[in-house]
Write a protein that holds these residues in place. Structure first.
Motif, mmCIF file in Angstrom:
data_model
loop_
_atom_site.group_PDB
_atom_site.id
_atom_site.type_symbol
_atom_site.label_atom_id
_atom_site.label_comp_id
_atom_site.label_asym_id
_atom_site.label_seq_id
_atom_site.Cartn_x
_atom_site.Cartn_y
_atom_site.Cartn_z
ATOM 1 N N VAL A 330 41.046 31.242 31.074
ATOM 2 C CA VAL A 330 41.342 30.883 29.683
ATOM 3 C C VAL A 330 42.475 31.752 29.145
ATOM 4 O O VAL A 330 43.363 31.269 28.431
ATOM 5 C CB VAL A 330 40.077 31.009 28.815
ATOM 6 N N GLY A 331 42.470 33.028 29.504
ATOM 7 C CA GLY A 331 43.553 33.912 29.067
ATOM 8 C C GLY A 331 44.904 33.448 29.580
ATOM 9 O O GLY A 331 45.907 33.456 28.845
ATOM 10 N N LEU A 332 44.960 33.043 30.861
ATOM 11 C CA LEU A 332 46.208 32.531 31.427
ATOM 12 C C LEU A 332 46.693 31.309 30.666
ATOM 13 O O LEU A 332 47.872 31.217 30.282
ATOM 14 C CB LEU A 332 45.988 32.184 32.903
ATOM 15 N N MET A 333 45.787 30.360 30.420
ATOM 16 C CA MET A 333 46.196 29.122 29.778
ATOM 17 C C MET A 333 46.517 29.320 28.292
ATOM 18 O O MET A 333 47.386 28.628 27.744
ATOM 19 C CB MET A 333 45.107 28.066 29.940
ATOM 20 N N VAL A 334 45.848 30.253 27.642
ATOM 21 C CA VAL A 334 46.179 30.543 26.246
ATOM 22 C C VAL A 334 47.598 31.091 26.149
ATOM 23 O O VAL A 334 48.381 30.706 25.261
ATOM 24 C CB VAL A 334 45.158 31.523 25.642
ATOM 25 N N ARG A 335 47.958 31.992 27.056
ATOM 26 C CA ARG A 335 49.317 32.525 27.046
ATOM 27 C C ARG A 335 50.346 31.423 27.314
ATOM 28 O O ARG A 335 51.418 31.400 26.719
ATOM 29 C CB ARG A 335 49.449 33.628 28.097
ATOM 30 N N PHE A 336 50.011 30.503 28.199
ATOM 31 C CA PHE A 336 50.936 29.415 28.528
ATOM 32 C C PHE A 336 51.054 28.416 27.383
ATOM 33 O O PHE A 336 52.152 28.063 26.952
ATOM 34 C CB PHE A 336 50.456 28.718 29.811
ATOM 35 N N LEU A 337 49.917 27.963 26.865
ATOM 36 C CA LEU A 337 49.928 26.903 25.861
ATOM 37 C C LEU A 337 50.355 27.386 24.478
ATOM 38 O O LEU A 337 50.742 26.565 23.640
ATOM 39 C CB LEU A 337 48.539 26.262 25.769
#
Length: 532
Positions: A330-337
């Protein structure tokens, strides 16, 4: 040798007892037949369906060391979150009901625009452009490079990735069919995961009809506000400044958001009282962000309810590995999105038609809010509350969520309202199914929930209106010639495109590649597909 049974910890037992005393008994009461199911082949199929785009994204967008790292994390979580020895490897339906469900999925998706067999909603122009960009361009897709910073495709693209891989291999001509079949597969898994009657076939057909036609009573809102019978192809859901779309409209207009949220909601209802659910749920949550940024907000109320259930049980250790992996994914995708998220426009929720929040506009807004609540879910929720013998906690959390969302706003069309409501609406549909099944066959007695049936009948006009649009409006074929920016008239749509200006994302992502222009696409589409 069997290990000796450990004595229960008095502290945990007392804490559990105290927690149960603080919570009303009805809050965690559940559907004993359908909410404590063991993990089975349908649940595994849903996990695999949600997981595949994650693995494709990691392999195609991240530099290989990070792709391997995050992929192994997901596999590790799957290994520990599910007791694979206890999985029931069989379909819950016999051949005839299963075929009816799959056939329904094929027809439902065709009505929605996938495959472009019928007239697709206008939003499919953007979805076709995104799919074309993923097929023609290398990943990550870039639309421009200014001052050394790429403007990349930054969106929840999970829905498109498997079809894009197929089209990269077989050619752009296969893209539309591949996306249609991928949509059908997800829809079929969703329908198979619902607590539908297994026999007779007529009962199953009626239950499927309820799912396909489930909606708020938009027709009454249109007649009250406009005074005229609605015309095709005008959408009914926007009869006021708020909108809760029907399940059919969600699938038709935004399958990239609808499929993951519907699947996750159905899986929650199936398993949330099973002892193995915490690890399974954490794995499920880790898979959602690449599909839609609204999946976690939509499910948050029910995650809280599941957490209360978990805390009420003694001697249950938290699933550490799935929790850690979920935090990292979730942390990875939050940074991306969240790159360039400030550029996404939002209308204040209390603004009137002119964008001001004066006293008259606020009064009109409150009146519209109350009518909207009553017609879209309030009347049905009250009728369900009086009938339900279980799952009132789910109903309460769903109703509270739907009451709150109109007071919030995010996105150019208030996407938060449209998408984050879907999990709660799906729960209302599941509870309606439960009430009607418990009531037995319709009879003339006053005991049958005829009021609920009447509300469903009025609400069914909205999906019927959508189906009429698909069959009456002229069909248009998909076009992959223009990229997303060209399709938007040369502008960068902020909810799809962002500057790659974060140091951590530039480290994690591969070097972006500029997407081909119109001339290069026309030339590429006439050649044989090339290996990437």
């Amino acid at each position: 040798m069997t290990p000796p049974r450990q004595a229960p910890d008095p502290g945990s037992r007392q804490a559990s007892a105290a927690s149960e005393k603080r919570l009303p008994s009805w809050l965690l009461a559940h559907d004993a037949r359908h909410s404590a199911k063991s993990i089975d082949s349908v649940s595994v199929a849903a996990l695999l369906y949600l997981a595949l785009p994650n693995l494709i994204f990691l392999a195609g967008w991240l530099r290989w060391p990070f792709a391997v790292f995050f992929s192994l994390l997901l596999l590790w979580s799957a290994r520990t979150a599910v007791d694979w020895r206890q999985v029931r490897w069989r379909c819950p339906y016999r051949a005839a009901p299963a075929l009816l469900i799959v056939a329904t999925a094929f027809a439902w998706c065709a009505l929605g625009g996938a495959g472009h067999f019928l007239a697709a909603p206008i939003d499919w122009m953007v979805r076709d452009a995104v799919l074309g960009d993923l097929v023609f361009g290398d990943w990550p897709v870039s639309y421009a490079e200014k001052d050394g910073i790429h403007h990349i495709l930054r969106s929840a693209i999970g829905y498109f990735l498997p079809a894009a891989v197929v089209a990269k291999t077989l050619g752009i001509a296969s893209a539309d069919l591949a996306l249609y079949l991928w949509t059908v597969l997800g829809t079929a898994i969703f329908l198979l995961s619902l607590p539908l009657p297994r026999r007779p076939v007529a009962g199953l057909a009626l239950a499927l009809l309820l799912v396909l036609s489930f909606s708020g009573m938009d027709l009454l809102g249109v007649l009250a506000y406009q005074g005229n019978w609605p015309e095709v192809p005008v959408r009914l859901e926007w009869w006021t400044r708020f909108s809760y779309s029907s399940l059919a409209a969600h699938l038709y207009w935004a399958p990239n958001h609808a499929l993951p949220i519907c699947l996750a909601s159905a899986l929650f209802y199936r398993h949330w009282q099973h002892p193995a659910f915490p690890g399974f749920a954490l794995l499920l949550l880790a898979l959602l962000p690449i599909w839609t940024p609204f999946g976690l907000p939509a499910l948050l109320p029910f995650v809280v309810l599941a957490a209360l259930q978990f805390l009420s049980q003694p001697h249950q250790a938290p699933p550490t590995v799935p929790l850690l992996v979920t935090i990292l994914m979730v942390g990875l995708m939050v940074r991306f999105l969240s790159m360039d998220i400030g550029g996404i426009g939002t209308t204040p929720p209390l603004a009137g038609a002119t964008g001001t929040a004066n006293e008259t506009a606020t009064r009109d807004h409150i009146l519209a809010y109350l009518i909207f609540v009553a017609l879209e879910f309030g009347a049905l929720a009250l009728a369900l509350w009086s009938r339900l013998q279980h799952s009132r906690g789910i109903l309460l959390f769903a109703a509270m969520t739907l009451l709150l969302l109109p007071l919030l706003s995010f996105g150019p069309s208030n996407d938060l309202l449209l998408r984050a409501s879907l999990a709660s609406l799906t729960m209302l549909m599941l509870l309606t199914l439960s009430v009607l099944r418990a009531a037995g066959r319709p009879a003339l007695g006053v005991g049958y929930p005829w009021l609920i049936v009447l509300m469903l009948f009025v609400g069914a006009f909205t999906p019927l209106h959508e189906a009429a649009r698909a069959t009456m409006v002229r069909r248009w074929p998909p076009s992959y010639v223009q990229n997303l920016v060209e399709q938007q008239g040369g502008s960068f749509p902020p909810h799809y495109v962002a500057r790659l200006d974060r140091a951590d994302m530039r480290l994690l992502l591969r070097e972006p590649s500029l997407t081909p222009d119109r001339d290069h696409r026309l030339a590429a589409s006439t050649r044989r597909p090339h290996a990437r």
